[in-house]
Design an enzyme around this catalytic site. Structure first.
Site, mmCIF file in Angstrom:
data_model
loop_
_atom_site.group_PDB
_atom_site.id
_atom_site.type_symbol
_atom_site.label_atom_id
_atom_site.label_comp_id
_atom_site.label_asym_id
_atom_site.label_seq_id
_atom_site.Cartn_x
_atom_site.Cartn_y
_atom_site.Cartn_z
ATOM 1 N N ILE A 75 0.818 -1.219 0.000
ATOM 2 C CA ILE A 75 0.000 0.000 0.000
ATOM 3 C C ILE A 75 0.850 1.266 0.000
ATOM 4 C CG2 ILE A 75 -1.936 -1.157 1.117
ATOM 5 C CD1 ILE A 75 -1.092 0.224 3.738
ATOM 6 N N CYS B 255 -2.418 -12.131 0.418
ATOM 7 C CA CYS B 255 -1.302 -11.186 0.430
ATOM 8 C C CYS B 255 -0.788 -11.165 1.859
ATOM 9 C CB CYS B 255 -1.729 -9.821 -0.072
ATOM 10 S SG CYS B 255 -3.228 -9.149 0.685
ATOM 11 N N SER B 256 -0.794 -10.027 2.512
ATOM 12 C CA SER B 256 -0.386 -9.984 3.922
ATOM 13 C C SER B 256 -1.589 -10.298 4.810
ATOM 14 C CB SER B 256 0.204 -8.614 4.267
ATOM 15 O OG SER B 256 1.395 -8.396 3.543
ATOM 16 N N ASP B 257 -2.530 -9.366 4.871
ATOM 17 C CA ASP B 257 -3.727 -9.594 5.687
ATOM 18 C C ASP B 257 -4.949 -9.972 4.860
ATOM 19 O OD1 ASP B 257 -2.535 -9.143 8.201
ATOM 20 O OD2 ASP B 257 -2.614 -6.985 7.867
ATOM 21 N N GLY B 258 -4.804 -10.027 3.549
ATOM 22 C CA GLY B 258 -5.868 -10.544 2.707
ATOM 23 C C GLY B 258 -7.029 -9.604 2.484
ATOM 24 N N TRP B 259 -6.797 -8.273 2.610
ATOM 25 C CA TRP B 259 -7.917 -7.356 2.370
ATOM 26 C C TRP B 259 -7.561 -6.220 1.396
ATOM 27 C CZ3 TRP B 259 -8.110 -6.620 8.293
ATOM 28 C CH2 TRP B 259 -6.979 -5.939 8.744
ATOM 29 N N LYS C 13 -10.428 -2.196 4.440
ATOM 30 C CA LYS C 13 -10.360 -1.087 5.390
ATOM 31 C C LYS C 13 -10.642 0.253 4.695
ATOM 32 C CE LYS C 13 -6.981 -1.452 8.396
ATOM 33 N NZ LYS C 13 -5.622 -1.593 8.971
ATOM 34 N N ARG D 259 -8.069 3.198 4.495
ATOM 35 C CA ARG D 259 -7.434 3.375 3.188
ATOM 36 C C ARG D 259 -7.869 4.673 2.513
ATOM 37 N NH1 ARG D 259 -4.579 0.241 5.206
ATOM 38 N NH2 ARG D 259 -4.240 -1.954 4.625
#
EC number: 3.1.3.95
Length: 702
Positions: A274, A335-339, A377, A381
């Site tokens: 991000i 990915c990392s947290d999947g969102w 988020k 975001r």
């Protein structure tokens, strides 16, 4: 008209045009509870800026002409006001800094917004049902079932209460896998291919570190594999660059160890995080804000921003997932947290695989499922609140919408929605006008009772569906192109001028092609309806005059010829019949209708004044309710109310007078007497008052 509370107003303010600095527009600046409004002194130009759209407010260096304030917006408007007095400039600046970033989520615009339309707040909130969407895909079935373990959000508080998991996965396996995945985001079904039973599942990264393993998580992935008996292996797609995933191992996270997971192929597909995306967009906007860029400076800046490179990486990854599913192979994505990256790629892959998601209703369902139910988020975001760390801001959802736009450019007939639809969703994500995207997950939205306290964006879309329809859409395209795998060669990706530069009128074509096509289509439909009504009137008159069906059909084939129509009434002109002179004038041009003999205005076609039959006055009124000629879009820059028509704002034709109006000056869904189908059409407000006061009864058929 909605009333706004004006905090204060400043006169003699100049609106600077970066393309024409020498001719600024002078007017009055109004600061209200929700908007900053500029109206020029002649009342011909308006500029409305929503506080929640403001990304940054900056006081520039004081000049001899005044104190400039530059406002950059999340919808990519960049505007500068020159205020004469420094005191007024400071008051505007401090107020905007406070109003544009509230510190409490309940101070967002959605909780204050109200509309005078008939739309209730509940409208739109029930348009999507998660269980119904999975049922459409074919779940539950013998391989996939709905788990009840998250009904109270105890298993994963950022997932929906309804999650679909492999049928062979036991409760201990599901719970164990959840504990081993970051933030409890265990593997769950995202998309199921009805024909070959291949699936897309999504989750977050495992908490594996350098050596940790989890038997339950390994069993969970095997259960995902077994859900598709036609495939001997499955893909685990890690959307991150491998070096980033390796770096996460130091924090006790990372990625799956291939030694512990059998019959699984691992793929790293390199979408940046991000923070990289946020910096890339900032560089892109700097290029867009250049005053007079040369071709070399623009192309160099665009390349250095790496924005299109990131868009290509997202589409590449999604195409890989879609191709695997098309070939009958299950795919697990994280990915990392999947969102963030997971939401982008799972939704785009589903869009490529399923024509339903390319419709307006289906695209809403896709967003509801992949972004809202699975948790993204949005509050963080999109930077809704001042209490959120700015490092959490990132244009993840913007990238998703642009990726959809890039695909639609390659397949213009495959999508029911147009560019305006994508831009409207983008703008209303950031506007906070609707409660649809407020919160970081489903649980947040339920706790805030958004469906009771705010309006839904999907209700707004339903009321403006004609604005978002693609005139090139072909329903039969689903049969020949049910699966769309776009070409991801670099030369296939375009700069989306319509989003990032849409407020720069000087760099756009005079009119968007899609709007011209839509207007021509609407105009044709209007004329066809009017012709059908005229045919009906001629048929009714002929029957009343005793003509046979054969004669009526012959007359209808040439009824636009006045001479042929004279023959219908050759022997039937008397005090109770329709005079030839009126028939001539009514079926010729509108100007001839208006020049008809005044003595005919009060004559009756049939019967007496006491009967419920159609008079000549009423028939003429009916014929005049339809505009034969519609005004061209060319050189129409503002509505009669001074609202500007930029590249994004739709121009509406009034179907009665043919003039052009903006959305707030048009009254929609009005049935016109001059149309055969009497279906609701857009009419301007003055014409609406005329139509409403001019009833037109039907002629009897025998």
């Amino acid at each position: 008209m909605i009333c706004y509370i004006v905090y204060f107003q400043v006169e003699n303010v100049k609106l600077l045009d970066r393309f024409n600095i020498r001719k600024p527009c002078t007017g009055t600046l109004y600061l209200t509870t929700t908007h900053l409004i500029f109206i020029d002194n002649d009342g011909k130009k308006e500029c409305w800026i929503l506080h929640s759209h403001m990304s940054s407010v900056e006081k520039l260096a004081i000049t001899t002409a005044g104190c400039p304030i530059q406002i950059r917006c999340k919808n990519f408007m960049n505007i500068t006001f020159l205020i004469h007095r420094e005191r007024d400039s400071h008051d505007i600046y401090t107020s905007l800094m406070e109003l544009s970033k509230p510190d409490d989520i309940e101070n967002l615009y959605a909780f204050q917004f109200s509309t005078q339309d008939s739309m209730p707040k509940s409208f739109g909130w029930s348009h999507f049902d998660l269980q119904s969407e999975y049922l459409r895909m074919g779940a539950p079935n013998k391989n996939w079932v709905m788990s009840n373990l998250n009904l109270e959000y105890e298993l994963c508080d950022t997932y929906s209460k309804y999650i679909f998991v492999p049928a062979v996965a036991s409760t201990p396996v599901i719970m164990g896998s959840s504990k081993f995945r970051s933030r409890g985001r265990l593997p769950a079904l995202s998309y199921l291919h009805r024909e070959n039973q291949a699936s897309i599942s999504r989750c977050s990264q495992p908490l594996s570190g350098f050596s940790a393993r989890c038997v339950e998580d390994e069993q969970m992935l095997q259960a995902v594999l077994k859900s598709n008996p036609n495939s001997k292996y499955m893909f685990v797609v890690d959307t991150r660059p491998k070096i980033n995933a390796m770096a996460n191992k130091a924090a006790g996270k990372g990625y799956e160890n291939e030694n512990f997971y059998s019959n699984i192929k691992f793929q790293f597909l390199g979408i940046e995080n991000i923070h990289v995306m946020r910096g890339s967009l900032q560089k892109l906007l700097e290029v867009c804000e250049l005053k007079s860029p040369s071709m070399n400076s623009f192309l160099t800046g665009l390349e250095n921003s790496n924005w299109l490179k990131h868009i290509k990486a997202v589409v590449d990854t999604s195409a890989f997932i879609a191709t695997a599913v098309q070939e009958g192979i299950n795919v697990l994505v994280h990915c990392s947290d999947g969102w963030d990256r997971t939401a982008q790629t799972c939704s785009l892959a589903s869009l490529m695989l399923d024509p339903y998601y390319r419709t307006i209703q289906g695209f809403q369902a896709l967003i509801e499922k992949e972004w809202l139910a699975f948790g993204h988020k949005f509050t963080d975001r999109c930077g809704f609140l001042s209490t959120v760390d700015s490092k959490e801001n990132s244009p993840v959802f913007t990238q998703f919408l642009e990726s959809v736009w890039q695909i639609s450019q390659q397949f213009p007939c495959a999508f029911q929605f147009n560019e305006r639809f994508l831009i409207a969703i983008h703008d209303h994500v950031y506007s906070c006008q609707f409660g649809t995207f407020i919160g970081n997950c489903e649980k947040d939205r339920i706790d805030l009772r958004l469906s009771e306290r705010t309006y839904s964006l999907w209700g707004y879309v339903a009321q403006h569906i004609n604005e978002f329809s693609n005139p090139l859409f072909k329903k039969e395209y689903e049969l020949t192109h049910s699966i769309l795998i776009p070409n991801t060669s670099p030369q296939c990706f375009k700069f989306w001028r319509g989003l990032y530069n849409r407020f720069e009128n000087g760099i756009h074509p005079r009119e968007p092609v899609m709007d011209i096509l839509s207007a021509n289509k609407d105009h044709s439909n209007s004329l066809e309806d009017h012709v059908a009504l005229l045919e009906k009137r001629v048929t009714q008159i002929c029957k009343l005059l005793g003509k046979s069906d054969d004669i009526i059909q012959r007359k209808l084939q040439g009824f636009l010829s006045v001479d042929s129509l004279d023959g219908i009434l050759a022997d039937h002109v008397d005090n109770n019949a329709l005079p030839q002179k009126f028939l001539r004038s009514s079926l010729m041009s509108r100007s001839n209708v208006e020049e008809r003999d005044a003595t005919l205005e009060s004559s009756l076609i049939l019967g007496s004044p006491s009967t419920d039959l159609l008079t000549i006055d009423q028939l003429v009124s009916e014929l005049k309710t339809v505009a034969i000629d519609w005004r061209s879009f060319r050189r129409v820059y503002n509505c009669t109310c001074a609202a500007p028509f930029d590249h994004y704002v739709k121009k509406f034709h009034c179907w009665k007078c043919g003039e052009i109006f903006c959305g707030r000056c048009i009254t929609k869904n009005i049935p016109l007497p001059g149309h055969y189908s009497r279906r609701p059409v857009p009419v301007c407000k003055p014409c609406y008052l005329q139509v409403r006061s001019s009833p037109s009864p039907e002629l009897p058929t025998s």
